[in-house]
Motif scaffolding. Sequence first.
Motif, PDB file in Angstrom:
ATOM      1  N   MET A 227       0.853  -1.081  -0.055  1.00 31.36           N
ATOM      2  CA  MET A 227       0.078  -0.079   0.019  1.00 31.36           C
ATOM      3  C   MET A 227       0.911   1.247   0.029  1.00 31.36           C
ATOM      4  SD  MET A 227      -2.825  -1.417  -0.387  1.00 31.36           S
ATOM      5  CE  MET A 227      -3.903   0.217  -0.355  1.00 31.36           C
ATOM      6  N   GLU A 228       1.939   1.340   0.520  1.00 30.63           N
ATOM      7  CA  GLU A 228       2.881   2.172   0.656  1.00 30.63           C
ATOM      8  C   GLU A 228       3.407   2.568  -0.847  1.00 30.63           C
ATOM      9  OE1 GLU A 228       7.339   3.285   2.692  1.00 30.63           O
ATOM     10  OE2 GLU A 228       6.290   2.060   3.636  1.00 30.63           O
ATOM     11  N   ASP A 262      -4.262  -0.379 -10.652  1.00 31.95           N
ATOM     12  CA  ASP A 262      -5.472  -1.029 -10.891  1.00 31.95           C
ATOM     13  C   ASP A 262      -6.128  -1.734  -9.424  1.00 31.95           C
ATOM     14  OD1 ASP A 262      -5.265  -0.450 -13.655  1.00 31.95           O
ATOM     15  OD2 ASP A 262      -4.392  -2.213 -13.849  1.00 31.95           O
ATOM     16  N   GLY A 263      -5.160  -2.115  -8.674  1.00 31.85           N
ATOM     17  CA  GLY A 263      -5.577  -2.646  -7.382  1.00 31.85           C
ATOM     18  C   GLY A 263      -5.690  -1.753  -6.363  1.00 31.85           C
ATOM     19  N   ASN A 264      -6.873  -2.045  -5.461  1.00 28.78           N
ATOM     20  CA  ASN A 264      -7.189  -1.486  -4.256  1.00 28.78           C
ATOM     21  C   ASN A 264      -6.898  -1.984  -3.036  1.00 28.78           C
ATOM     22  OD1 ASN A 264      -8.408   1.046  -5.799  1.00 28.78           O
ATOM     23  ND2 ASN A 264     -10.301  -0.401  -6.092  1.00 28.78           N
ATOM     24  N   LEU A 270      -1.476  -7.897  -5.295  1.00 29.89           N
ATOM     25  CA  LEU A 270      -0.525  -9.045  -5.613  1.00 29.89           C
ATOM     26  C   LEU A 270      -1.184  -9.940  -6.692  1.00 29.89           C
ATOM     27  CD1 LEU A 270      -0.043 -10.236  -1.906  1.00 29.89           C
ATOM     28  CD2 LEU A 270       1.839  -9.576  -3.692  1.00 29.89           C
ATOM     29  N   ARG A 271      -2.500  -9.857  -6.964  1.00 28.63           N
ATOM     30  CA  ARG A 271      -3.262 -10.778  -8.159  1.00 28.63           C
ATOM     31  C   ARG A 271      -2.536  -9.883  -9.522  1.00 28.63           C
ATOM     32  NH1 ARG A 271      -9.513 -10.257  -9.791  1.00 28.63           N
ATOM     33  NH2 ARG A 271      -8.861  -7.998 -10.204  1.00 28.63           N
ATOM     34  N   GLY A 272      -2.367  -8.682  -9.516  1.00 27.40           N
ATOM     35  CA  GLY A 272      -1.836  -8.242 -10.842  1.00 27.40           C
ATOM     36  C   GLY A 272      -0.311  -8.361 -10.676  1.00 27.40           C
ATOM     37  N   LEU A 273       0.480  -8.166  -9.752  1.00 29.12           N
ATOM     38  CA  LEU A 273       1.662  -8.532  -9.772  1.00 29.12           C
ATOM     39  C   LEU A 273       1.977  -9.976 -10.159  1.00 29.12           C
ATOM     40  CD1 LEU A 273       2.847  -6.487  -6.576  1.00 29.12           C
ATOM     41  CD2 LEU A 273       3.444  -6.104  -8.916  1.00 29.12           C
ATOM     42  N   MET A 274       1.412 -10.916  -9.617  1.00 28.05           N
ATOM     43  CA  MET A 274       1.760 -12.218 -10.248  1.00 28.05           C
ATOM     44  C   MET A 274       1.614 -12.570 -11.420  1.00 28.05           C
ATOM     45  SD  MET A 274       2.463 -14.416  -7.437  1.00 28.05           S
ATOM     46  CE  MET A 274       2.621 -13.902  -5.730  1.00 28.05           C
ATOM     47  N   VAL A 275       0.726 -11.666 -12.369  1.00 27.00           N
ATOM     48  CA  VAL A 275       0.885 -11.818 -13.996  1.00 27.00           C
ATOM     49  C   VAL A 275       2.243 -11.431 -14.270  1.00 27.00           C
ATOM     50  CG1 VAL A 275      -0.295 -11.212 -15.744  1.00 27.00           C
ATOM     51  CG2 VAL A 275      -1.488 -11.942 -13.662  1.00 27.00           C
ATOM     52  N   GLY A 276       2.826 -12.182 -15.065  1.00 26.96           N
ATOM     53  CA  GLY A 276       4.341 -11.970 -15.565  1.00 26.96           C
ATOM     54  C   GLY A 276       5.343 -11.654 -14.670  1.00 26.96           C
ATOM     55  N   SER A 277       5.281 -12.279 -13.409  1.00 25.06           N
ATOM     56  CA  SER A 277       6.314 -12.171 -12.502  1.00 25.06           C
ATOM     57  C   SER A 277       7.198 -13.497 -12.513  1.00 25.06           C
ATOM     58  CB  SER A 277       5.808 -12.272 -10.915  1.00 25.06           C
ATOM     59  OG  SER A 277       5.023 -13.647 -10.937  1.00 25.06           O
TER      60      SER A 277
END
Length: 977
Positions: A227-228, A262-264, A270-277
């Motif tokens: 969040m930071e 995109d994430g709140n 994390l859902r978004g970061l996992m894609v392409g990680s």
Amino acid sequence: MPLLEPRPGALRPRSVSGPSPDRVPPYRAAGTPEPLRTELTELLGAEKVLWKVSDLVRYASDASPYRFVPQVVVIAEDIDDVSAVLSYAHGRQREVVFRAAGTSLNGQAQGEDILVDVRRHWAGVEVLEEGRRARVRPGTTVLRANAALARHGRVLGPDPASAIACTVGGVVANNASGMTAGTTRNSYRTLSSLTFVLPGGTVVDTADPLADEELARAEPALCRGLMEIKREIEADPALTARIRAKYEIKNTTGYRLDAYLDGNTPVEILRGLMVGSEGTLGFISEVVFDTLPLDREVCTALLFFPSLPAAAAAVPRFNEAGALAVELMDANTLRASVSVEGVPADWAALPGTTTALLVEFRAPDAAGREDCARRAAAALDGLDLVAPAPSITNRFTSDPRTVSGYWKARKAFVTAVGGARARGTTLITEDFAVPPSRLAEACAALLALQAEHGFDAAVAGHAAHGNLHFLLAFDAADPADVERYGAFMEAFCRLTVERFDGSLKAEHSTGRNMAPFLELEWGPEAAALMWRTKRLVDPAGVLAPRVLLDRDPRAHLRGLKTIPRVEAEADPCIECGFCEPTCPSGDLTTTPRQRIVLRREMVRQQPGSPLLDGLLGAYGHDAVDTCAGDSTCRLACPVGIDTGALMRDFRHRRHGPREEAAAALAARHFRTVEAAARTALATAGRIPDRVRDRLLGGVTGAARRAVRPDLVPRWLPQIPGAAAKLPTTARSGAAAVYYPACVNRIFGGPEGRPGPSLPQALVAVSERAGKPVWIPGDVTGTCCAVIWHSKGYEEGNRLMANRIVEAAWGWTAGGRLPLVVDASSCTLGIAREVVPYLTPDNRALHEELRIVDSVVWAAQELLAHLEVRRTVGSAVLHPTCSMRHLGDEPQLRAVAEACADEVVVPDDAGCCAFAGDRGMLHPELTAAATAREAAEVTARPFDAHLSANRMCEVGMDRATGRRYYSALLELEHATRP
């Protein structure tokens, strides 16, 4: 010592050229070091820990130009295993890399410490909400997932060219997209939810309403840190705008920083970061996709232009017309694709600047297709097209066969071009994107750069999205050539970033070869956020270090693999892995790719090396003996490498003179052998089952020990009884000659099933249809030669091949009547496999023969003349691998559909690996090969279980506990008066 022990040293490569600088060092000969081996074995169980040096070597290569040998390979079965490995790695300061299909092109699936296989036990698809969503396990191929969805008229958004082999977990971890996904249909945009395991062992299901609450309790520092970073990005308008702009075109370089926008919540981020990680932030254990409509109506053209810039300049008009796909292929790509079955041979002579666009419009119905055709025609108006080969039409078509051929050529880009490269060179695949409006300019700049550095590269790509791929071949064993590649990469990256503000990786993800250039593309501020993200999620640095982030400016030059020459038929292999999903032994021992990888390591070694001896010691069983020899790998391989044929050649090399002589003797006296086998089965049939199985199991076990386990089949309870006597038929008036294969002259049908034998049934249905067949009186003692061919017995194979062709020539009156064969493997054997072993005279005779499989005979010649009087409710089919080679699967389905109200071909149907008697020599091979198909079959009841080869039916009997039999027996029953 067994009587017929294999010849020692027969599998040793004929040209060991080592020591190669990238050979596995001698100290690795013992495999996994202690205490690592013992500790993981105690933690997980011995069956989940692969520690032999041959295991480590075969997992060291993937589709990329890199090679890193792991310390150990773990076969994880479930999340508990993954969590246990992560916990162990944390406690021992070790590193973990996850590997599924190994089709990644940049080394993402390679590690130097603990490598975890998450393919073998991680397949499965659950279709939800009538196909609108799908829950998919990470080891499931994209092809398999789409097969399940197709019945509901749906499809996944990502559609990579490697869909036949790549797995969903890898697609999400790399944000792979493909021909049509662009920036709107990729994994990031079509994911509904993810379940993943964080490096610390925390399991997160993003669909769980309590996920954020539970994550905050388990990982409070992680939640605060995420969040930071989100607040910092949102407080910087310039950075926010830069991140948004970067994803307006395809981009998989680094972490998805727009996940913070995109994430709140921490879980959404994390859902978004996992894609392409790329497996650097966690293990994705399950994916739920929002699926898309499967538009089945297509309007497609392959349009040829005089140059690459001319083709690129035409792309915008097709985008504006609404084309779903606009794919580009340059002359090198088009010429190399001639190796792909179905591609016109005259493409081989295309001029050097010729470039083609594969353009496709899709629609849900015929009316939509007509509208597409009108828009396509308007877009063609005024284009400067060329037709430098007779096969080129430059016209739009909806013909499925033509369209399929176009797409096969396009999807074979990496593998076909790679297969055509100079022997001994390493292949690099680059993938970048520019704004689509600047595609023509980028093409011209790329061509100039390639010429400047001396590369004659092949170019293809998703032109609609400004995304191009190109291939470079160089000698990784030559330091000067490596430096040439390094200089090109430096110049290419600067060109892409500084001139076009493009993406260095559009869809293949960062990987080892682009990690050093990440900051060049993103700048120091954004790159620093990516490093912070990695430290935040994986503070101990356990997961996949150096795969996505690496400060070493020469990291992309580390670990490049040499490609030493081995057997000529295997040299074109680029280790893409397309062969692996079809391989029957993939979950037991080795795959075709791994068989070749092991050969290459043998050649890298120094003669006399103990590591070489270790590889050779394992190769006999792991590669040669447990190869089913079905050659379906050739069908999957874009350059047609037949690893099954190579293994058969190795079997031949291992034969001693006594063994070859014995095989030849059996061929000369096959009439006696056939009669003895039938008598033995008849005798066994008179013994009570329990006594028979115990007695014959003991007898064959003793014979296997005395002669050789890989030569003497073991007795299995599913082995059928003796065949009935062949029916009497008349030659006069016959429409075809019927050749009952020796397997059907020796073995009877399924036990307890009333009715005629297969020969009796085929004779009966042919008579009913007014197409009577004749069985020659001297078929006994003849054979299709597959028995000898599959085992590598050259003299026996040659003898039987010539005998059957000479006999068939006489039976068919010089080819005037078709020869109908009632076992698909024998049809394939007589039609194709005997040819290389024929004398010149007999080869001329063979060209006049018409060899027809009995199922094809029934579908094409009999069905229209038969009255179906009764049907069963449901039938499940097992198409044999021989039918795949022959292209006869539609005919099997046609026969079954005449006999059953519902016909099902399992999505996981594949080779049963019974392979004549291989399933009796190695029952574990058939068990492994059929496990997924058997699970599908036994998940519901069927009224009939149908196939087209007796031994395949026995194999499926053993795998499923269900009774399989020929589709022709069911046809006879359905049409019986």
